[in-house]
Design a protein around this motif. Structure first.
Motif, PDB file in Angstrom:
ATOM      1  N   UNK A 278       0.828  -1.204   0.000  1.00 39.30           N
ATOM      2  CA  UNK A 278       0.000   0.000   0.000  1.00 39.30           C
ATOM      3  C   UNK A 278       0.861   1.251   0.000  1.00 39.30           C
ATOM      4  N   UNK A 279       1.898   1.243   0.795  1.00 38.40           N
ATOM      5  CA  UNK A 279       2.791   2.404   0.845  1.00 38.40           C
ATOM      6  C   UNK A 279       3.544   2.579  -0.472  1.00 38.40           C
ATOM      7  N   UNK A 280       3.969   1.473  -1.070  1.00 33.66           N
ATOM      8  CA  UNK A 280       4.729   1.539  -2.323  1.00 33.66           C
ATOM      9  C   UNK A 280       3.904   2.125  -3.446  1.00 33.66           C
ATOM     10  N   UNK A 281       2.686   1.616  -3.633  1.00 32.09           N
ATOM     11  CA  UNK A 281       1.900   2.086  -4.770  1.00 32.09           C
ATOM     12  C   UNK A 281       1.302   3.459  -4.517  1.00 32.09           C
ATOM     13  N   UNK A 282       1.133   3.828  -3.237  1.00 30.54           N
ATOM     14  CA  UNK A 282       0.681   5.192  -2.953  1.00 30.54           C
ATOM     15  C   UNK A 282       1.738   6.191  -3.389  1.00 30.54           C
ATOM     16  N   UNK A 283       2.994   5.864  -3.163  1.00 28.96           N
ATOM     17  CA  UNK A 283       4.082   6.734  -3.602  1.00 28.96           C
ATOM     18  C   UNK A 283       4.155   6.773  -5.118  1.00 28.96           C
TER      19      UNK A 283
END
Length: 554
Positions: A278-283
């Motif tokens: 989730x953090x990766x694709x949000x970035x």
């Protein structure tokens, strides 16, 4: 000691040899090829496999419908609750195995709920007092008390499915076999039926063997799985089987993409793994455009193709469509969604012009289809019904295509060319009803498209299709929209909606309650949100997440 409720030992089955044009016969390939497995008492087992793999055949073999009523050559041993299937008729096995087919109405033998529930008990010679007690227990167990005196035709699809399950349970079977029991149901009705099955497994120890293409609905209830592919069966824990299966729900595909252990098969399990992704694709989302297109090219530059104003459809005692307004343009991909009975099919038939319209106006490219002759109407709007076979009447695929060319005023070979573009490998001499679900749908779609209607309407087109089949259908419909058609699909399939739709229109009690961009409407509803959205808010498909990660080929 564990008791096995359903046992297959080295079962091989093939349908009768098929005749060829030269008068010879070609041996049929085995649908089941040396199949062995055992399901213990009180197991909820999910049967998975590609479209056309033979799942319905395996299910019907459990109570002897195959080969007793289908013909064919069978070898091996099948037993249910210790009783040999090969030496008994389906009627003889009614007290040990209940079978529920894809269409509950087709299996009913009476007109009323209570009579239908009592029918099996009567045939088994159960005493009236015991029969009344058993029927009352089934009514209470399945939540049918408020409809026990009603006609079957007045029930919703979910209620009919529960009555069909109840009729199979009256005999007190050890095993219950179901073929796509939620395929015609909206998400809420499907949950009702699956919750009932879950209760039967855990409270009564019934063994449930269930085939379903919409795996995202079922996996949270299942204990184990059977994978049928190429005639062979692999059995094991749910996660292990789905990890190797060519058909799997989006949550499993997401787990494979992310490398999560298991992979997880439920939303709850996946969310526990999702924080890093989730953090990766949000970035990445800050710099990478979303791949799901929610816009309509030149929508504001062209006049509407479809203008429906105040459309009303009445049946005796029921207002199915209550004054709906719907405007659509070429290039739009619209999903009609809503619970069973919300008016989706009635609206589509009214828009096409064949269905009854009690009030309101419909204009397609400026013309009212209801005022045109059937041939002219098909050139304005083509409708593929929920049962695609209802459009197919000829004895061969070639004859269907020739008829479509003539009816649509198209050049000879036009329909066959469209069919070749839609799907590969269809023998023109095959009877349409011998095709797979995907091939039959493609043929009905080709027949409809031969008249080149600018408005294309499809009613529940994904029934019977596996995930690859639905992805292929979504791609075809997108291409048609890009070519200038307006495509409207009535569907309960939220995963297909995520792949296909640019716009979603939600109906309830014959009225529009929501209308807007697909991503916006589905993300806002727990009922209509796809699995990926529930795990990674803001993302709707595995392909979209893969693109955001720069791994489009996965």
């Amino acid at each position: 000691m564990t008791v096995d409720a359903i046992v297959f030992e080295h079962v091989t089955f093939a349908y009768e040899a098929a005749p060829t044009g030269a008068g010879r016969t070609v041996p049929a390939a085995p649908v089941l090829d040396d199949v062995s497995f055992a399901l213990p008492e009180g197991e909820f087992c999910l049967l998975v496999g590609p479209t056309g793999a033979g799942k319905s055949t395996l299910l019907k073999a459990v109570n002897g419908l195959v080969p007793r009523f289908t013909g064919g050559d069978m070898h091996g041993r099948i037993a249910v609750a210790g009783r040999e299937v090969r030496t008994a008729t389906p009627a003889d096995l009614a007290d040990v195995v209940g079978y529920v087919g894809q269409d509950p109405l087709a299996g009913f033998v009476t007109d009323e709920v209570e009579l239908e529930l009592a029918y099996t008990a009567e045939q088994l010679g159960i005493a009236p007092a015991a029969m009344r007690k058993r029927v009352t227990e089934i009514v209470d167990l399945l939540g049918l008390a408020d409809v026990r005196d009603r006609a079957l035709a007045q029930l919703s699809s979910g209620q009919r499915q529960r009555v069909a399950i109840g009729a199979a349970l009256v005999a007190g079977p050890a095993a219950l076999v179901l073929d796509e029991p939620t395929s015609a149901l909206d998400p809420a009705a499907a949950d009702e039926v699956l919750s009932v099955l879950h209760r039967l497994v855990h409270d009564l120890g019934v063994t449930v063997l269930l085939a379903e293409h919409r795996l995202e609905r079922v996996v949270q209830y299942a204990d184990s799985a059977l994978l049928l592919d190429g005639g062979k069966v692999a059995a094991g824990p749910l996660g292990e089987v789905l990890a190797e299966s060519p058909v799997a729900p989006p949550v499993v595909g997401l787990g494979r993409l992310a490398g999560w252990p298991g992979p997880p098969v439920t939303i709850r399990e996946a969310r526990r793994h999702a924080a890093g992704l989730r953090a990766t694709i949000t970035e990445r989302a800050r710099t990478v455009a979303r791949h799901t297109d929610t816009s309509v090219p030149s929508a504001s530059l062209e006049p509407p193709l479809l203008e429906a104003r105040g459309v009303t459809v009445d049946y005796p005692g029921v207002r199915a469509v209550a004054g709906i307004d719907l405007v659509a343009r070429r290039g739009e991909r619209i999903a009609l969604m809503g619970r069973n009975g919300s008016g989706k099919s009635s609206l589509m038939w009214a828009l096409q012009g064949t269905g009854k319209r009690s009030g309101g106006t419909v204009a397609i490219a400026g013309a009212d289809p209801a005022s045109r002759r059937p041939g002219e109407r098909r050139r304005l709007a083509g409708l593929v019904p929920a049962e695609a076979a209802d459009l197919l009447y000829a004895e061969t695929v070639a004859a269907e295509c020739a008829g479509a060319d003539a009816d649509g005023g198209a050049p000879k070979g036009a329909c066959a060319k469209i069919l070749d573009d839609l799907v590969d490998g269809v023998d023109p001499e095959t009877h349409p009803r011998d095709l797979s679900e995907g091939q039959r749908l493609a043929l009905a779609l080709a027949v409809t498209l031969t008249a080149a209607p600018p408005l294309l309407l499809l009613d529940e087109p994904t029934r019977g299709l596996d995930y690859p089949g639905k992805a292929a259908l979504a791609a075809r419909l997108k291409a048609l929209a890009q070519a200038g058609h307006c495509v409207v699909v009535s569907t309960h399939d939220v995963e297909f909606c995520a792949e296909f739709a640019s716009r979603v229109v939600v109906l309830s009690d014959g009225e529009v309650v929501a209308d807007g961009p697909a991503r916006q409407i589905t993300a806002a509803s727990p009922m209509f949100a796809p699995q990926v959205e529930k795990i990674l808010p803001g993302w709707q498909t595995v392909a979209e997440v893969a693109a955001a990660l720069g791994r489009d080929g996965e």
